[in-house]
Enzyme design. Sequence first.
Site, PDB file in Angstrom:
ATOM      1  N   SER A 109      10.550 -95.324  29.305  1.00  0.00           N
ATOM      2  CA  SER A 109      11.677 -94.446  29.014  1.00  0.00           C
ATOM      3  C   SER A 109      12.932 -94.915  29.765  1.00  0.00           C
ATOM      4  O   SER A 109      13.317 -96.079  29.650  1.00  0.00           O
ATOM      5  CB  SER A 109      11.280 -93.011  29.386  1.00  0.00           C
ATOM      6  OG  SER A 109      12.198 -92.088  28.898  1.00  0.00           O
TER       7      SER A 109
ATOM      8  N   ASP B 294       5.813 -90.702  19.331  1.00  0.00           N
ATOM      9  CA  ASP B 294       6.977 -90.526  20.203  1.00  0.00           C
ATOM     10  C   ASP B 294       8.226 -90.407  19.327  1.00  0.00           C
ATOM     11  O   ASP B 294       8.666 -91.375  18.718  1.00  0.00           O
ATOM     12  CB  ASP B 294       7.083 -91.740  21.139  1.00  0.00           C
ATOM     13  CG  ASP B 294       8.239 -91.629  22.116  1.00  0.00           C
ATOM     14  OD1 ASP B 294       9.026 -90.669  22.023  1.00  0.00           O
ATOM     15  OD2 ASP B 294       8.352 -92.515  22.991  1.00  0.00           O
TER      16      ASP B 294
ATOM     17  N   HIS C  22       6.111 -88.804  23.495  1.00  0.00           N
ATOM     18  CA  HIS C  22       6.831 -89.636  24.461  1.00  0.00           C
ATOM     19  C   HIS C  22       6.082 -89.753  25.786  1.00  0.00           C
ATOM     20  O   HIS C  22       6.093 -90.793  26.438  1.00  0.00           O
ATOM     21  CB  HIS C  22       8.231 -89.043  24.686  1.00  0.00           C
ATOM     22  CG  HIS C  22       9.090 -89.864  25.587  1.00  0.00           C
ATOM     23  ND1 HIS C  22       9.375 -91.189  25.341  1.00  0.00           N
ATOM     24  CD2 HIS C  22       9.733 -89.557  26.751  1.00  0.00           C
ATOM     25  CE1 HIS C  22      10.156 -91.657  26.311  1.00  0.00           C
ATOM     26  NE2 HIS C  22      10.376 -90.689  27.171  1.00  0.00           N
TER      27      HIS C  22
END
Lengths: 381, 210
Positions: A157, A324, A357
């Site tokens: 991320s 995600d 995610h």
Amino acid sequence: MADIHAPDSVGVVVPQTLQFDQPLQLACGRTLESYQLVVETYGTLNASKSNAVLICHALSGHHHAAGYHSAEDRKPGWWDAYIGPGKPIDTNRFFVVSLNNLGGCHGSTGPRSINPQTGKAWGKDFPMLRVRDWVHSQARLADRLGIEQWAAVIGGSLGGMQAMRWALEYPERVRHCVVMASAMKLSAQNIAFNETARQAIMSDPKFCDGDYLSHDTYPKEGLAVARMIGHITYLSDDGMGEKFGREIRSGSFAQGIEEPVEFQIQSYLRHQGDVFSDSFDANTYILMTQALDYFDLAREYDDDAVEAFSRAQCRFLVVSFTTDWRFSPQRSREIVDALVGASKQVSYAEVDTAYGHDAFLMPIERYYRLFQAFMQGIELS
Amino acid sequence: MTAVVSNNTFVGDLRIDLSVIQEWIAGGSRVLDLGCGDGTLLASLRDHKQVTGYGLEIDPEQITTCIARGLNVVEQNLDRGLANFADNSFDTVVMTQALQTLREPHRVLEEMLRVGKECIVTFPNFGHWRARWHLFFNGRMPVSDLLPYEWYDTPNIHFCTFRDFEVLCRELQITILQRQVVAEGPFSRFLKETRPNLFGETAIYHLTRR
């Protein structure tokens, strides 16, 4: 159940605080005269210093990535599933460095720290940070630890953005770059979620225009709502459905009874928001989400990602997760396409999972094995 | 143009068809391997011919194997096309034993020749005498060592014979630079010199758009 003696655990770890007195010029134009970074390390730096791995944390992460802080600790560090003896980031082979980034709220210099010029907490006056500022501060950290070149820089991320920026800012100092569930820039939808989260914080009367510390108060409710919004986007529809469905925690749908129903998901989300807002700082949350929004890997390279990556010298591993939707596989494919366009060494996998995610943090067999295969291929001298 | 070799023969540790491909690929060139499997060809090309490049694969196990071998492997379904690769960005695009599994083989073939200056394709020959025998005498779709799947449960959805393939090449104005036919057993090896479409098991085609 926590087991600090498990053979694949790094066991009890002790964070250390490092002081940096050389001023750090920031992308916003301001300068941090001095700062502290809180760091944990796992494993041992080898004689040739060729086995160092940097872990870059995401929005709400910190230095405590693996192991336990005490024998009574109930939960290990946030990436314990992947860091430890025999794990993909194998501490028998690698010297792992994990820090709390500047602007954080877990010990490194940030909005809660004292501004030496005023003698008061920085609060909302803490400089705005960009991903590159973190990378430069991490380079100073590498200098301090005597690490000329990282065997790997790894992040998911927002952490993946730091790993990519490392490959462009210090190409000769990175041999491998692992980027999970990340993107070269946020989409409008992503910025929209971040803005909604920030507005939740700012509209809490206790936010006091960011000056809550000097008013001796705290926008806990606003921060909790911000976290709830974020948390929804970190999970997938399927994952949430599997875990909670429409299960009821209290109340009844029986006719003739006027009793409000509370679904499990409501209570779960509120709990997440509650726990998070107890341990996080509202100004840090705003600062981190802004760094996310502002990040655009190729902006300074004429918006040409191939041109940007042409500077990189390392081998890349890019991983995305099918469910995600915050950093969708398409965002990762864009990274891979740019790397292929720049003729860089890259492998890419799209892992099938319902975790959304958050999957990059979760123990998932396929992800574990391919990550391990990549890390085992890293040669140490 | 046609040479005949056996399918199960190995040159060093490389299967004969892969060994033929390796000979055709220039040293130091940039290669894209569609459906690269466990990366045997790419690893050999890297180790023996200093070839750089990428493999595309969708099988998770195979992808992990490629990564363990230090190869560049990208998870990508060929049925989604190659639109993410630039024109003429590779010297050679290779696809071994995957043509018959594609939804639109002709489109992929055209894409391969857009992305690569040359391409190499191998596929099993549905015109092989055993397949013909099976269909002719049993009246059922052939199931053999070469084609081990039942018709309703097979990854192979677009079979062709060598002749079919060459007709397609003509229609798409693709030039066949070289062809090798692979077969097993001395009998077949002898006969496919003259009747490749009947006795050849696998064909290896070297194509270009010139």
